[in-house]
Write a protein that holds these residues in place. Structure first.
Motif, PDB file in Angstrom:
ATOM      1  N   UNK A 178      -1.788   6.251 -12.873  1.00 31.77           N
ATOM      2  CA  UNK A 178      -0.359   6.516 -13.074  1.00 31.77           C
ATOM      3  C   UNK A 178       0.088   7.859 -12.497  1.00 31.77           C
ATOM      4  N   UNK A 179      -0.725   8.895 -12.698  1.00 29.18           N
ATOM      5  CA  UNK A 179      -0.344  10.218 -12.217  1.00 29.18           C
ATOM      6  C   UNK A 179      -0.094  10.216 -10.709  1.00 29.18           C
ATOM      7  N   UNK A 180      -0.961   9.536  -9.981  1.00 34.60           N
ATOM      8  CA  UNK A 180      -0.802   9.450  -8.522  1.00 34.60           C
ATOM      9  C   UNK A 180       0.463   8.696  -8.168  1.00 34.60           C
ATOM     10  N   UNK A 181       0.654   7.589  -8.899  1.00 37.27           N
ATOM     11  CA  UNK A 181       1.841   6.766  -8.627  1.00 37.27           C
ATOM     12  C   UNK A 181       3.100   7.615  -8.768  1.00 37.27           C
ATOM     13  N   UNK A 182       3.147   8.430  -9.847  1.00 33.65           N
ATOM     14  CA  UNK A 182       4.348   9.226 -10.083  1.00 33.65           C
ATOM     15  C   UNK A 182       4.555  10.247  -8.959  1.00 33.65           C
TER      16      UNK A 182
ATOM     17  N   UNK B  69       2.306  11.389   7.782  1.00 38.59           N
ATOM     18  CA  UNK B  69       1.046  12.118   7.948  1.00 38.59           C
ATOM     19  C   UNK B  69       1.048  13.415   7.159  1.00 38.59           C
ATOM     20  N   UNK B  70       2.183  14.097   7.215  1.00 31.04           N
ATOM     21  CA  UNK B  70       2.337  15.357   6.502  1.00 31.04           C
ATOM     22  C   UNK B  70       2.118  15.141   4.993  1.00 31.04           C
ATOM     23  N   UNK B  71       2.754  14.074   4.492  1.00 30.65           N
ATOM     24  CA  UNK B  71       2.686  13.783   3.069  1.00 30.65           C
ATOM     25  C   UNK B  71       1.269  13.386   2.648  1.00 30.65           C
ATOM     26  N   UNK B  72       0.666  12.512   3.456  1.00 34.64           N
ATOM     27  CA  UNK B  72      -0.698  12.063   3.161  1.00 34.64           C
ATOM     28  C   UNK B  72      -1.634  13.275   3.091  1.00 34.64           C
TER      29      UNK B  72
ATOM     30  N   UNK C  40       0.842  -1.193   0.000  1.00 31.13           N
ATOM     31  CA  UNK C  40       0.000   0.000   0.000  1.00 31.13           C
ATOM     32  C   UNK C  40       0.878   1.243   0.000  1.00 31.13           C
ATOM     33  N   UNK C  41       0.253   2.401  -0.158  1.00 23.90           N
ATOM     34  CA  UNK C  41       1.002   3.662  -0.160  1.00 23.90           C
ATOM     35  C   UNK C  41       1.828   3.783   1.113  1.00 23.90           C
ATOM     36  N   UNK C  42       1.157   3.603   2.233  1.00 23.15           N
ATOM     37  CA  UNK C  42       1.836   3.777   3.527  1.00 23.15           C
ATOM     38  C   UNK C  42       2.945   2.746   3.706  1.00 23.15           C
ATOM     39  N   UNK C  43       2.690   1.512   3.268  1.00 19.53           N
ATOM     40  CA  UNK C  43       3.719   0.480   3.421  1.00 19.53           C
ATOM     41  C   UNK C  43       4.966   0.790   2.594  1.00 19.53           C
TER      42      UNK C  43
ATOM     43  N   UNK D 180      -8.036   8.998   1.997  1.00 20.64           N
ATOM     44  CA  UNK D 180      -8.980   7.910   1.740  1.00 20.64           C
ATOM     45  C   UNK D 180      -8.345   6.697   1.076  1.00 20.64           C
ATOM     46  N   UNK D 181      -7.151   6.879   0.524  1.00 23.34           N
ATOM     47  CA  UNK D 181      -6.557   5.763  -0.222  1.00 23.34           C
ATOM     48  C   UNK D 181      -5.243   5.308   0.405  1.00 23.34           C
ATOM     49  N   UNK D 182      -4.975   5.766   1.605  1.00 23.33           N
ATOM     50  CA  UNK D 182      -3.652   5.504   2.184  1.00 23.33           C
ATOM     51  C   UNK D 182      -3.318   4.027   2.286  1.00 23.33           C
ATOM     52  N   UNK D 183      -4.345   3.192   2.461  1.00 24.54           N
ATOM     53  CA  UNK D 183      -4.058   1.759   2.579  1.00 24.54           C
ATOM     54  C   UNK D 183      -4.364   0.985   1.304  1.00 24.54           C
ATOM     55  N   UNK D 184      -4.562   1.727   0.225  1.00 23.34           N
ATOM     56  CA  UNK D 184      -4.788   1.073  -1.069  1.00 23.34           C
ATOM     57  C   UNK D 184      -3.465   0.596  -1.625  1.00 23.34           C
ATOM     58  N   UNK D 185      -3.512  -0.519  -2.363  1.00 23.47           N
ATOM     59  CA  UNK D 185      -2.286  -0.997  -2.982  1.00 23.47           C
ATOM     60  C   UNK D 185      -1.920  -0.072  -4.146  1.00 23.47           C
TER      61      UNK D 185
END
Lengths: 372, 243
Positions: free
Chosen positions: B141-145, B120-123, B96-99, B130-135
């Protein structure tokens, strides 16, 4: 050390998140034990026989009935023609032919001796050997029986015979399951360890994350340790699970100490993991890694003494086997589980495994390069 | 150090693969806090150069200092001080993002407290509550980058190397991405970015243009346009690359 913990945590999350992984870890051992232990047996049942009885006497029928009465034999054909029996041997409907010549009984009564012909399909050498042994056993038993009935009349004419009785130690019932389970457990741990580690680094190469790790100040040993420890724990867990299933399904004896089993296993697993990591560092795609792993594993397992005795291999092969960790571990597992051997009895194996593990580990660390 | 303002100093940097010279005597320096654009056509040698600068690949010859450390003697020190975002997407898709943040921050040696605070600051900043624990694999793609870039500068390096960070990203996300680059530069992180989008080149403080392994021009976008009688960077690039 903290860095290593981050790696361990990450690997565990990834392994358990992989939907294909959990069934592999928990179902494969059960399937392997249930199928392989039953299938990979050397016990012969239902040896198919053709009997060519040209004597048709009391004695020849007595011999035939000994075969038909044995659980190991199934008489498929009676015939008077050798040619016909040959045909059946050729097309595989029978495994062996017993030919009883004309005059079998006459010779036996007059000369106290007679001969038979046994023809065995020896395409598979070890099967042929077993058929030979079982058949000879039946004939010998029959021969003794004849002697006893005859001795009632002519007791003094029969030469004295030496009789041998034997017991099988460590596996008194010659139970093949008992013999196979320790080896199959080794196979299980080996395959899981090798594949997990062999595919791992190369997978990171394929997806590109290895580059991201290589630009960090992570040290080589931290990286390798972070990769090894999770799989090491998984493989040990797998062994425990396998032993539990073996005990549950086959009631396999574990005479020696479980601690010794796990001590040796923990050394052994390092050697396999290191080998997997090495494969992973020298390859570029998972496909290459898969082929190389498969090749190495096949040789190691076939030469490990799991199916064939190492002592029967040519001398050069036995020398190669000195480098084969699988062979040592199978030996240790059999000795500890079936014989109850202690540390002292398996010290050579332990030392050899330590040497192999350390060398392979050094090789893997050395070969892994952060910079190209 | 020759000049304490220069964070990357390369002199006669050569990288050869067999007979092929991918980087032919590159000499340039990048100032602290600068957004430095590294331009060139596909195959001009940008990625090769960036890998040498990051310590992922050995230079064949030449001098190189990054963040005050020599590449031959203090490779691992350099690694502590740089961030890198490769052309190939390099977060773990099955985490996930956080992991992902947690893992990369962890292996850079940040303390748990710092990791927690900055996460926390970054999130909050990227609006990912809402998507912090999403894989990662479930994100566009834009978010991933953007996450990838944030991870690359999470340990507050002095330089960050970005290898074509915006290829395949829509224009709006590209704008947002460049805003992030500016924010990073304002916080004191030097940005070394390769791109083949010429409009992006105009956002850089200084730009170098690479053709066939050589640097053929290095100046501010404005000066380059003036020198080459062009109204935009695209004209400059086409003129230089066709020589």
């Amino acid at each position: 050390m903290r860095t290593v913990l981050f790696f361990i945590q990450k690997e565990f999350i990834q392994v358990f998140r992989n939907r294909a992984m959990l069934p592999i870890i928990f179902i494969v051992p059960v399937v392997q034990l249930v199928i392989l232990v039953h299938a990979a047996t050397f016990e012969m049942k239902n040896i198919k026989l053709a009997v060519v009885d040209n004597d048709l006497s009391t004695y020849s029928r007595g011999l035939t009935s000994h075969f038909s009465g044995s659980p190991f034999f199934k008489i498929r054909f009676f015939s008077f023609s050798m040619a016909e029996a040959d045909k059946h041997l050729l097309d595989g409907t029978v495994d062996a032919i017993i030919a009883i010549p004309d005059g079998f009984e006459k010779n036996l009564v007059n000369d106290n001796r007679s001969s038979l012909q046994l023809i065995i399909n020896a395409i598979n050498g070890s099967t042929a050997g077993l058929i030979n042994a079982y058949t000879t056993g039946v004939i010998a038993a029959y021969s003794t029986e004849i002697n006893q009935t005859k001795s009632a009349i002519t007791a003094n004419l029969i030469p004295k015979k030496l009789n041998m009785t034997y017991t099988h130690w460590y596996n008194p019932e010659l139970n093949y399951k008992t013999f196979m389970v320790p080896g199959i457990l080794v196979l299980l741990v080996t395959i899981i360890s090798f594949l997990l580690s062999g595919m791992n680094i190369v997978r990171e190469k394929e997806i590109g994350t290895i580059e991201q790790i290589n630009v960090t100040p992570v040290k080589k040993w931290q990286f390798i340790a972070g990769k090894l420890i999770p799989f090491w724990l998984l493989a040990l867990g797998e062994l425990a699970f396998g032993l539990f299933i073996g005990k549950l399904l086959f009631d396999i004896p574990i005479l020696g100490s479980l601690w010794i089993i796990f001590l040796v296993a923990s050394i052994y697993i390092i050697s396999i993991l290191a080998m997997g990591l090495f494969v992973s560092t020298v390859t570029h795609t998972q496909q290459q890694a898969m082929f190389i792993s498969f090749f190495i594993m096949m040789i190691f397992i076939l030469m490990s003494g799991l199916f064939t005795a190492i002592e029967n291999m040519p001398q050069w092969a036995q020398w190669i086997d000195k480098l084969n960790p699988v062979a040592y571990f199978i030996r240790v597992m059999r000795m500890v589980m079936l014989k109850g051997s202690g540390i002292h009895d398996i010290r050579t194996e332990i030392i050899s495994l330590i040497v192999i593990s350390v060398s392979l580990l050094l090789l893997a660390v050395f070969r892994y390069r952060k910079v190209s | 150090m020759v000049n304490s303002d220069d964070i990357i100093i390369a002199r006669d940097l050569v990288k050869k693969f067999g007979d092929f010279t991918a980087n032919d005597h590159l000499t340039f320096s990048v100032k602290k806090g600068e957004v430095f654009g590294f331009l060139g056509a596909n195959g001009a040698g940008k990625t090769t150069a960036i890998k040498v600068l990051c310590g992922l690949s050995y230079p064949t010859s030449g001098e190189l200092t990054v963040s005050g450390y020599n590449i031959y003697t203090h490779r691992e020190k350099i690694k502590q001080n740089i961030g890198y975002m490769s052309q190939k997407f390099s977060l773990y898709e099955d985490l996930s993002i956080v992991e992902n943040i947690h893992f990369y921050a962890g292996i850079y040696g940040l303390s748990n407290k710092v990791i927690r605070e900055r996460t926390e600051e970054l999130i909050g900043m990227l609006d990912l509550q809402n998507v912090r624990n999403k894989l990662i694999k479930d994100l566009p793609l834009g978010w991933k980058q953007k996450i990838s870039f944030s991870v690359a500068i999470f340990h507050r390096p002095s330089v960050v190397f970005l290898d074509e960070p915006t290829s395949g990203v829509d224009p709006i996300t590209r704008r947002q991405f460049w805003q992030m680059i500016y924010d990073a530069a304002h916080s004191g992180i030097t940005v070394f970015v390769t791109t083949h989008y010429m409009d992006e080149a105009e956002y850089c403080d200084r730009v170098s243009i690479m053709v066939d392994g050589k640097i053929v021009a290095l100046d501010t976008p404005l000066n380059l346009m003036r020198l080459n009688d062009s109204v935009n960077m695209e004209g400059v690039f086409l003129k230089l690359a066709r020589q």
